[in-house]
Structures are given as structure tokens and as C-alpha cells.
Motif scaffolding. Structure first.
Motif, mmCIF file in Angstrom:
data_model
loop_
_atom_site.group_PDB
_atom_site.id
_atom_site.type_symbol
_atom_site.label_atom_id
_atom_site.label_comp_id
_atom_site.label_asym_id
_atom_site.label_seq_id
_atom_site.Cartn_x
_atom_site.Cartn_y
_atom_site.Cartn_z
ATOM 1 N N HIS A 94 0.834 -1.204 0.000
ATOM 2 C CA HIS A 94 0.000 0.000 0.000
ATOM 3 C C HIS A 94 0.871 1.258 0.000
ATOM 4 O O HIS A 94 0.610 2.212 -0.731
ATOM 5 N N ALA A 98 0.670 3.867 -3.027
ATOM 6 C CA ALA A 98 0.139 5.167 -2.623
ATOM 7 C C ALA A 98 1.171 6.265 -2.884
ATOM 8 O O ALA A 98 0.820 7.385 -3.267
ATOM 9 N N ARG A 103 -2.866 9.749 -3.343
ATOM 10 C CA ARG A 103 -4.051 9.425 -2.548
ATOM 11 C C ARG A 103 -5.253 10.288 -2.929
ATOM 12 O O ARG A 103 -6.274 10.269 -2.243
ATOM 13 N N THR A 109 -8.663 6.726 -4.943
ATOM 14 C CA THR A 109 -9.803 5.852 -4.689
ATOM 15 C C THR A 109 -9.452 4.407 -5.029
ATOM 16 O O THR A 109 -9.784 3.470 -4.291
ATOM 17 N N HIS A 112 -6.993 2.765 -2.393
ATOM 18 C CA HIS A 112 -7.633 2.331 -1.155
ATOM 19 C C HIS A 112 -8.570 1.153 -1.388
ATOM 20 O O HIS A 112 -8.656 0.244 -0.541
ATOM 21 N N ARG A 113 -9.277 1.152 -2.511
ATOM 22 C CA ARG A 113 -10.153 0.027 -2.825
ATOM 23 C C ARG A 113 -9.342 -1.252 -3.009
ATOM 24 O O ARG A 113 -9.697 -2.315 -2.483
ATOM 25 N N THR A 115 -6.439 -1.959 -1.780
ATOM 26 C CA THR A 115 -5.903 -2.370 -0.482
ATOM 27 C C THR A 115 -6.964 -3.087 0.345
ATOM 28 O O THR A 115 -6.683 -4.116 0.984
ATOM 29 N N ALA A 116 -8.181 -2.559 0.330
ATOM 30 C CA ALA A 116 -9.257 -3.186 1.095
ATOM 31 C C ALA A 116 -9.562 -4.582 0.575
ATOM 32 O O ALA A 116 -9.774 -5.531 1.351
#
Length: 324
Positions: A94, A98, A103, A109, A112-113, A115-116
Motif C-alpha cells: 500500500h 500510494a 491518494r 480511490t 484504497h479500494r 488495499t481493502a
């Protein structure tokens, strides 16, 4: 770092910032496509909780781990450990993307998506391995601490284009490794879990592959050089795992991931989709990169043929011993 492109009709110079801005609209489109195609799923639904029992520790009734407690094969166990430890380094991954992609906006977006979604993979794999007692929990934690303690840096972190090229192949390689691990695991529950993870990895590959396609249209010479560099020097993100070389050799023999799979199922599909070897109108450096890429792929195929022959001979010897 600045990189010049002769294909914009001007002496303009590409920087990572300009490339990020130029590709922002494509990222938005691919993000929308991804969100429509992605399916939410619950990690806990793929874990055989009823098989779980206490390990020694604060529980006096804890039962020590023994490999006979699990139906997972030896090659399945090895590959599962490598795959999970690779997923465990998500904080470092990440940080890397990033830092490269930023970011803000669609890029942020996506970061972060992604990574989730990747986080779910580590969660479900660890829960499965512990509940099913497929691995030694103490050694798994020791390996995790050692691997994460080393961190991770992209081999091509100096260049956004190189990084996009790398993940286009790496996401597919990860998908193939998970899927083949499921096939070789000997446990249908494990196979279903890894098939679910592989579906995510395939969508991630499509996102980056389509982004790489747009980069070829924007800056073909630079993108060709990036693809050449990445393919020629490719290595999996888990290469820093303790004992990785030995585990990789076992996974190659066990047909989880080897030269033939790497050539046929990872590199070739992406290169074919992008029609990399058919791109014309390149400048001198782009043409040279294209030629070098073709030569490398031919050489890799020849190496894969030798590996196939050795693997077939090994199987024949083992079959003869069994028959005898």
C-alpha cells in the motif's frame, strides 16, 4: 524522474506527474468498471470453523499442531504459506502504490479500494490455515514477523510506467499461483477459498492491463521499454520470504508455479492482449526494446521446454518406483 517521448509531436517531456494526470480519465473508467464487476464476499463464510480447536497457550486444553491433522497436501501447505506471507506484506505494498499513484482523485480511490480487497485475502487465508490446522501456527507467525520486518520495495519504484507494467503481470501471476495451489491442496474447502481470491486477482489484473494498454497509446516507446524491463527482470513480490528459493523450487515441481506456467499463463496472455509484438511506428529505443522482448520470450520458452523435459523425466522415475 523525467522521460522523453518522441510521439507527441513536440519536444514535451513526460514526468510521472504528467503521466498520472494523462491517465486519470482511464483510471476513472476502469475504476467504474471494476466496481460494477467486483462482488463483495465475506471471508468468514469460507472458513471451516467447525474444524477449529484450541492451540496450546492460555488454554490448558490446547492441542499441539501436527501436520497429520490436516488433509492439505505437502505441496499445498508450502504454497499456502508462501501465498499468505506474500499477502501479509500488504502495508508495504500500500505504501509503495500510494507513494507512486497518490491518494487523491481516481488514483487514490483505486489505491484504497485495492488495499481493502487485498486485505480480505490475508484474513481468509490465515483463518482457514489456523481453523483447519493446515500449517504450524508458531512457524507461520515467526515467518510473518521476519518477512514483514524486511518490508518491501518495488524493483521499479523509480518509474510509474514500470510499476503499472509490473503489476499487470504480477496480479495475473498471483491469480495463477492461488488457483493452482487450490488445485493441488487436496482440500475442496481450500480450493473454493482460493478460487474466490483468484477471481479478485483477475479483476485487479484487468484494471492494470487496461491501464497499460492506454499507456501504450499515449507513450508507446516508453511503455515498450518499461514492459521489456519488467518482463526480463520479473520476480514475485514474495521473494524476500525466508526459505523462498526452496519453496519456489518445490512449487515448480508441484506445478503450482514454474517456467512453463510463467511463460504460457502469465506473460503470453498479457503480451497477446496488448499486441505488444505487433506495435509499429516505434522510435529506435522502442523498436530495440520490442526486439529484445521477443528474443527474451523465445529464450524463456526454450528454458521452459528444458524444464518440461526434466519434470516429465522426474515423474517417470517416480512412477517406476511406485510400480516397482
Amino acid at each position: 524522474m523525467t522521460i522523453a517521448s518522441p510521439h507527441l509531436g513536440s519536444p514535451a517531456v513526460w514526468t510521472d506527474a504528467r503521466l498520472l494526470y494523462a491517465l486519470e480519465e482511464v483510471v476513472e473508467q476502469e475504476l467504474d468498471r471494476h466496481l460494477k464487476a467486483a462482488k463483495d464476499w465475506m471471508p468468514h463464510e469460507y472458513v471451516p470453523w467447525s474444524d477449529a480447536r484450541n492451540f496450546p497457550g492460555i488454554f490448558e486444553d490446547g492441542e499441539a499442531w501436527d501436520k497429520e491433522q490436516s488433509k492439505v497436501t505437502e505441496i499445498g501447505r508450502t504454497a499456502l504459506i508462501v501465498n499468505l506471507l506474500t499477502e501479509d506484506n500488504l502495508p508495504s505494498y500500500h505504501h509503495e502504490i500510494a507513494t507512486l499513484f497518490g491518494r487523491d482523485g481516481a488514483w487514490g480511490t483505486w489505491v484504497h479500494r485495492w488495499t481493502a480487497e487485498e486485505g480480505r485475502h490475508g484474513i481468509v487465508m490465515r483463518d482457514y490455515l489456523l481453523a483447519s490446522r493446515a500449517v504450524d501456527p508458531d512457524k507461520l507467525e515467526q515467518f510473518r514477523m521476519a518477512h514483514m520486518g524486511e518490508g518491501f520495495e518495488l524493483d521499479h519504484r523509480h518509474s510509474m510506467l514500470h510499476s503499472v507494467a509490473y503489476v499487470s503481470f504480477q496480479e495475473l501471476a498471483t491469480r495463477i499461483s492461488h488457483r493452482n495451489t487450490g488445485f493441488q491442496s487436496g482440500d475442496p474447502v481450500c480450493d473454493r477459498m482460493l478460487a474466490r481470491i483468484a477471481a479478485d486477482e483477475n479483476l485487479h489484473m484487468i484494471f492494470y492491463r487496461n491501464l497499460l494498454k492506454a499507456a501504450f497509446e499515449l507513450a508507446p516507446d516508453l511503455t515498450m521499454q518499461a514492459v521489456r524491463d519488467v518482463v526480463v527482470n520479473f520476480r514475485m513480490p514474495g521473494h524476500g520470504i525466508p526459505g523462498f528459493e526452496r519453496a519456489a523450487a518445490q512449487m515448480a515441481i508441484g506445478e503450482v508455479y514454474n517456467l512453463r506456467i510463467h511463460h504460457d499463463d502469465v506473460l503470453q496472455p498479457v503480451l497477446r492482449f496488448l499486441k505488444v509484438m505487433d506495435i509499429d511506428g516505434l522510435g529506435p529505443e522502442g523498436r530495440q526494446a520490442q526486439e529484445e522482448l521477443g528474443l527474451f520470450m523465445n529464450g524463456l520458452d526454450a528454458e521452459a521446454v528444458k524444464f518440461d523435459e526434466k519434470l516429465a523425466a522426474r515423474k517417470a522415475r517416480m512412477a517406476a518406483r511406485t510400480a516397482g
